[in-house]
Scaffold this motif. Structure first.
Motif, PDB file in Angstrom:
ATOM      1  N   PRO A  44       9.200 -43.124  -2.974  1.00  0.00           N
ATOM      2  CA  PRO A  44      10.166 -42.027  -2.932  1.00  0.00           C
ATOM      3  C   PRO A  44       9.935 -40.912  -3.959  1.00  0.00           C
ATOM      4  O   PRO A  44      10.687 -39.955  -4.005  1.00  0.00           O
ATOM      5  CB  PRO A  44      11.484 -42.747  -3.212  1.00  0.00           C
ATOM      6  N   GLN A  45       8.894 -41.032  -4.784  1.00  0.00           N
ATOM      7  CA  GLN A  45       8.742 -40.073  -5.881  1.00  0.00           C
ATOM      8  C   GLN A  45       8.513 -38.645  -5.370  1.00  0.00           C
ATOM      9  O   GLN A  45       7.713 -38.407  -4.458  1.00  0.00           O
ATOM     10  CB  GLN A  45       7.581 -40.487  -6.780  1.00  0.00           C
ATOM     11  N   HIS A  95       9.005 -39.683   6.277  1.00  0.00           N
ATOM     12  CA  HIS A  95       8.031 -40.682   6.728  1.00  0.00           C
ATOM     13  C   HIS A  95       6.993 -40.953   5.644  1.00  0.00           C
ATOM     14  O   HIS A  95       6.558 -42.097   5.461  1.00  0.00           O
ATOM     15  CB  HIS A  95       7.346 -40.210   8.015  1.00  0.00           C
ATOM     16  N   TYR A  96       6.623 -39.894   4.931  1.00  0.00           N
ATOM     17  CA  TYR A  96       5.645 -40.081   3.861  1.00  0.00           C
ATOM     18  C   TYR A  96       6.245 -40.925   2.731  1.00  0.00           C
ATOM     19  O   TYR A  96       5.620 -41.887   2.258  1.00  0.00           O
ATOM     20  CB  TYR A  96       5.183 -38.725   3.312  1.00  0.00           C
ATOM     21  N   THR A  97       7.423 -40.564   2.276  1.00  0.00           N
ATOM     22  CA  THR A  97       8.016 -41.306   1.161  1.00  0.00           C
ATOM     23  C   THR A  97       8.376 -42.730   1.569  1.00  0.00           C
ATOM     24  O   THR A  97       8.342 -43.639   0.738  1.00  0.00           O
ATOM     25  CB  THR A  97       9.265 -40.591   0.639  1.00  0.00           C
ATOM     26  N   LEU A 146      14.720 -43.041  -0.568  1.00  0.00           N
ATOM     27  CA  LEU A 146      13.785 -42.266   0.232  1.00  0.00           C
ATOM     28  C   LEU A 146      13.186 -41.106  -0.561  1.00  0.00           C
ATOM     29  O   LEU A 146      11.993 -40.820  -0.440  1.00  0.00           O
ATOM     30  CB  LEU A 146      14.486 -41.723   1.488  1.00  0.00           C
ATOM     31  N   VAL A 147      13.990 -40.419  -1.329  1.00  0.00           N
ATOM     32  CA  VAL A 147      13.513 -39.306  -2.149  1.00  0.00           C
ATOM     33  C   VAL A 147      14.124 -39.439  -3.536  1.00  0.00           C
ATOM     34  O   VAL A 147      15.342 -39.379  -3.694  1.00  0.00           O
ATOM     35  CB  VAL A 147      13.880 -37.942  -1.527  1.00  0.00           C
ATOM     36  N   ASP A 148      13.253 -39.628  -4.514  1.00  0.00           N
ATOM     37  CA  ASP A 148      13.698 -39.732  -5.900  1.00  0.00           C
ATOM     38  C   ASP A 148      13.046 -38.588  -6.680  1.00  0.00           C
ATOM     39  O   ASP A 148      11.916 -38.686  -7.152  1.00  0.00           O
ATOM     40  CB  ASP A 148      13.287 -41.086  -6.480  1.00  0.00           C
ATOM     41  N   ALA A 149      13.755 -37.463  -6.766  1.00  0.00           N
ATOM     42  CA  ALA A 149      13.209 -36.264  -7.398  1.00  0.00           C
ATOM     43  C   ALA A 149      13.306 -36.366  -8.914  1.00  0.00           C
ATOM     44  O   ALA A 149      14.331 -36.803  -9.447  1.00  0.00           O
ATOM     45  CB  ALA A 149      13.951 -35.026  -6.896  1.00  0.00           C
ATOM     46  N   GLN A 150      12.231 -35.970  -9.577  1.00  0.00           N
ATOM     47  CA  GLN A 150      12.178 -35.983 -11.029  1.00  0.00           C
ATOM     48  C   GLN A 150      11.370 -34.776 -11.515  1.00  0.00           C
ATOM     49  O   GLN A 150      10.446 -34.323 -10.827  1.00  0.00           O
ATOM     50  CB  GLN A 150      11.511 -37.270 -11.544  1.00  0.00           C
ATOM     51  N   VAL A 175       1.691 -36.525  -4.878  1.00  0.00           N
ATOM     52  CA  VAL A 175       2.961 -37.038  -4.360  1.00  0.00           C
ATOM     53  C   VAL A 175       3.723 -35.807  -3.877  1.00  0.00           C
ATOM     54  O   VAL A 175       3.371 -34.662  -4.227  1.00  0.00           O
ATOM     55  CB  VAL A 175       3.769 -37.781  -5.453  1.00  0.00           C
ATOM     56  N   PRO A 176       4.752 -35.952  -3.055  1.00  0.00           N
ATOM     57  CA  PRO A 176       5.527 -34.772  -2.664  1.00  0.00           C
ATOM     58  C   PRO A 176       5.964 -33.999  -3.915  1.00  0.00           C
ATOM     59  O   PRO A 176       6.505 -34.573  -4.862  1.00  0.00           O
ATOM     60  CB  PRO A 176       6.707 -35.369  -1.914  1.00  0.00           C
TER      61      PRO A 176
END
Length: 574
Positions: free
Chosen positions: A397-398, A390-392, A463-467, A482-483
């Motif tokens: 999505p970061q 919900h947050y992203t 939705l989630v783009d992890a880096q 950010v998450p």
């Protein structure tokens, strides 16, 4: 041959001639040839008919035809129609005038054969051809006609009865012979028996004494003005009636076609039905915009017609088009399409609830796919992931993976113990130099890449783009903007492990980590404390191995095990 004006004769002679032509007084005509049709009158009549038909043909040009520029005749056509009908009226008046003038006498205009000769009474000025010694008369059975030749002029009278015609010829020839033998008749009374233009001396005491006068209708004096008036009247009336009827046809044709082009053409042609401009054309244009399925077309229509009377219908069509486009964005299955749609049409507040619903549906779909892959023993994990999505979905999505390197607390003691070992091979083999910043960064990069890859396999990238993120200072207080997965760790050294070949004294290593998975402003992060210890495997050491290589192997295995242990707290192992 002599000429006699009928209107110049005395009243008794006039009445006697009229009575004789009707057979009511002597002498009766031996034969009569009626007045032939007046060719000029026929020509006038024919031209009048032609002008009338031409006017009717002009009235039909473009009548009710949407494709014709003359569907509604311009005002200049009034003159054209009036000209045609004025010419027609003038032609008919001229034909009628000739007829009236020819028959405005009290007898029937004709050629009359009397015993004294032929009286040409086809006009009020008689031409009298008297019988002479050269006169010839005979019946022509082939033509059923009595032929008379007087003064070199031939006359022919129709004769239905051959006996009567022969008798008339004999009478004429008998009078001719009598004239040749005895000369003209001396007695007026005797002459009156063979000549209707001779006064026989009889007077009716009750009859008027004045001669008959020529009387013509009064309209013969001003018929050109009458023709002009009728032409203008008929031309104007025809113009109005024709355009009224043609507009009805145009309207019916436009309604039947029911297209934007048809209604625009109707208006271009001069159609004046208010429903076309106010309702029918706007609705047709709206249908065109709806058929394109393009929201922009409907918006352009609304911008071009801000005060349209069908604004409610336009807004309803716009809403339907927007919802249709939203469904297309939803069908792509990506949050980015929904966000792009939301940004593009942010000016329509009513869409917010629909977009939110679509985003929630996207999140629910992602959670349904994610749920079977989550670690089953972590009861708080699913709610946390739901909050994450919900947050992203709202903020982007970061997601970052960041490391915080803490100082090693056991380094001094470990290196002291190694120096005291009989297998110590010098300062170059001490472990501290292999756990500085330059050696840590590649190990962190490998772990970060493994975490990023695993997260990418469980979450849609929209939705989630992890880096990997930048490392934190050792003294910094981690705070998620950010998450973020914060990995705070320190490496510890313990023990002394001797190796004969090569001759080395090695220390075991341990990685102690506090891994916190945080969502900004979320009070319940996922926090795990994990520890991994690795000792050198003396059985696999080769004679050429160096301390640097052996410590790198131990550190790599430690980070690999740390990664695996952490992922096991999130996902089912596979």
């Amino acid at each position: 041959m002599a000429k006699v004006d009928f209107w110049g004769l005395t009243r008794p002679v006039q009445e006697r001639f009229v009575a004789s032509t009707e057979g009511a007084a002597a002498p009766a005509p031996l034969a009569i040839r009626p007045l032939a049709r007046d060719s000029r009158s026929l020509a006038y009549s024919a031209f009048g008919i032609f002008a009338t038909l031409l006017g009717i043909a002009l009235l039909r040009v473009g009548f009710g035809d949407l494709s014709s520029r003359y569907a509604l005749a311009p005002i200049a056509f009034v003159a054209l129609y009036s000209c045609c009908f004025a010419l027609a009226a003038a032609s008919f008046f001229m034909a009628a005038a000739r007829y009236v003038k020819a028959y405005a006498v009290p007898y029937h205009p004709a050629l009359y054969l009397y015993p004294i000769g032929v009286i040409d009474a086809r006009s009020p000025e008689f031409v009298v051809h008297r019988i002479t010694e050269q006169t010839e008369a005979r019946f022509d059975p082939a033509r059923s006609a009595l032929r008379i030749e007087l003064d070199g002029t031939h006359f022919e009278f129709p004769a239905a009865d051959a006996a009567q015609a022969e008798q008339a010829a004999a009478t004429v020839l008998g009078l001719r012979d009598r004239l040749a033998n005895s000369g003209p008749e001396s007695s007026a009374r005797e002459q009156s028996l063979v000549d209707p233009l001779i006064d026989n001396g009889f007077k009716n005491p009750f009859a008027p004494a004045e001669p008959l006068r020529k009387e013509l209708p009064r309209w013969l004096g001003f018929w050109p003005w009458m023709a002009l008036f009728l032409g203008v009247l008929l031309g104007g009336a025809a113009f109005l009636i024709r355009n009224h009827l043609s507009e009805g046809r145009l309207y019916a044709a436009a309604r039947k076609a029911d297209t934007t082009e048809a209604y625009r053409t109707y208006l271009e042609r001069g159609g004046r039905n208010p429903d076309v401009q106010a309702l029918l054309l706007p609705r047709a244009e709206l249908r065109d915009a709806e058929h394109s399925g393009n929201v922009a077309d409907i918006e352009r229509y609304l911008d071009a017609h801000p005060n349209t009377p069908i604004k409610v219908e336009v807004e309803a069509a716009l809403q339907q088009a927007l919802l249709k486009e939203l469904s297309l964005a939803e069908a792509t299955g990506t949050l980015s399409a929904l966000k792009e749609f939301s940004t593009k049409y942010a000016r329509y507040p009513f869409l917010a609830a629909n977009v939110d619903r679509a985003i929630d549906a996207r999140i629910d779909s992602a959670l349904r796919q994610l749920k079977p892959t989550l670690a089953p023993n972590q009861t708080r994990l699913l709610p946390f992931m739901e909050r994450l999505l919900h947050y992203t979905a709202k903020h982007g999505p970061q997601l970052l993976v960041r490391f915080q390197r803490k100082p090693t607390e056991t380094l001094v003691a470990a290196e002291k113990a190694l120096r005291q070992s009989p297998y110590f091979s010098g300062e170059k083999t001490l472990p501290g130099q292999f756990f500085d910043e330059a050696h840590r960064a590649p190990r962190e990069a490998v772990m970060a890449a493994a975490l990023v890859s695993e997260l990418a396999s469980h979450f849609p990238r929209d939705l989630v783009d992890a880096q990997p993120g930048p490392p934190l200072d050792a003294a910094a207080e981690p705070k998620a903007t950010v998450p973020t997965i914060f990995i705070a760790y320190h490496t510890e050294l313990s023990g002394s492990f001797p190796s004969r070949k090569p001759r080395l004294a090695l220390s075991g290593i341990g990685v102690l980590a506090r891994i916190s998975f945080e969502i900004p402003a979320d009070p319940e992060p996922q926090v795990f404390k994990l520890t991994v210890w690795r000792a050198p495997d003396l059985r696999t050491i080769s004679e050429t191995s160096t301390a640097a290589e052996l410590y790198e192997v131990m550190a790599g295995e430690a980070f690999k095990r740390l990664t695996k242990k952490y992922l096991a707290t999130l996902f089912v192992e596979h």
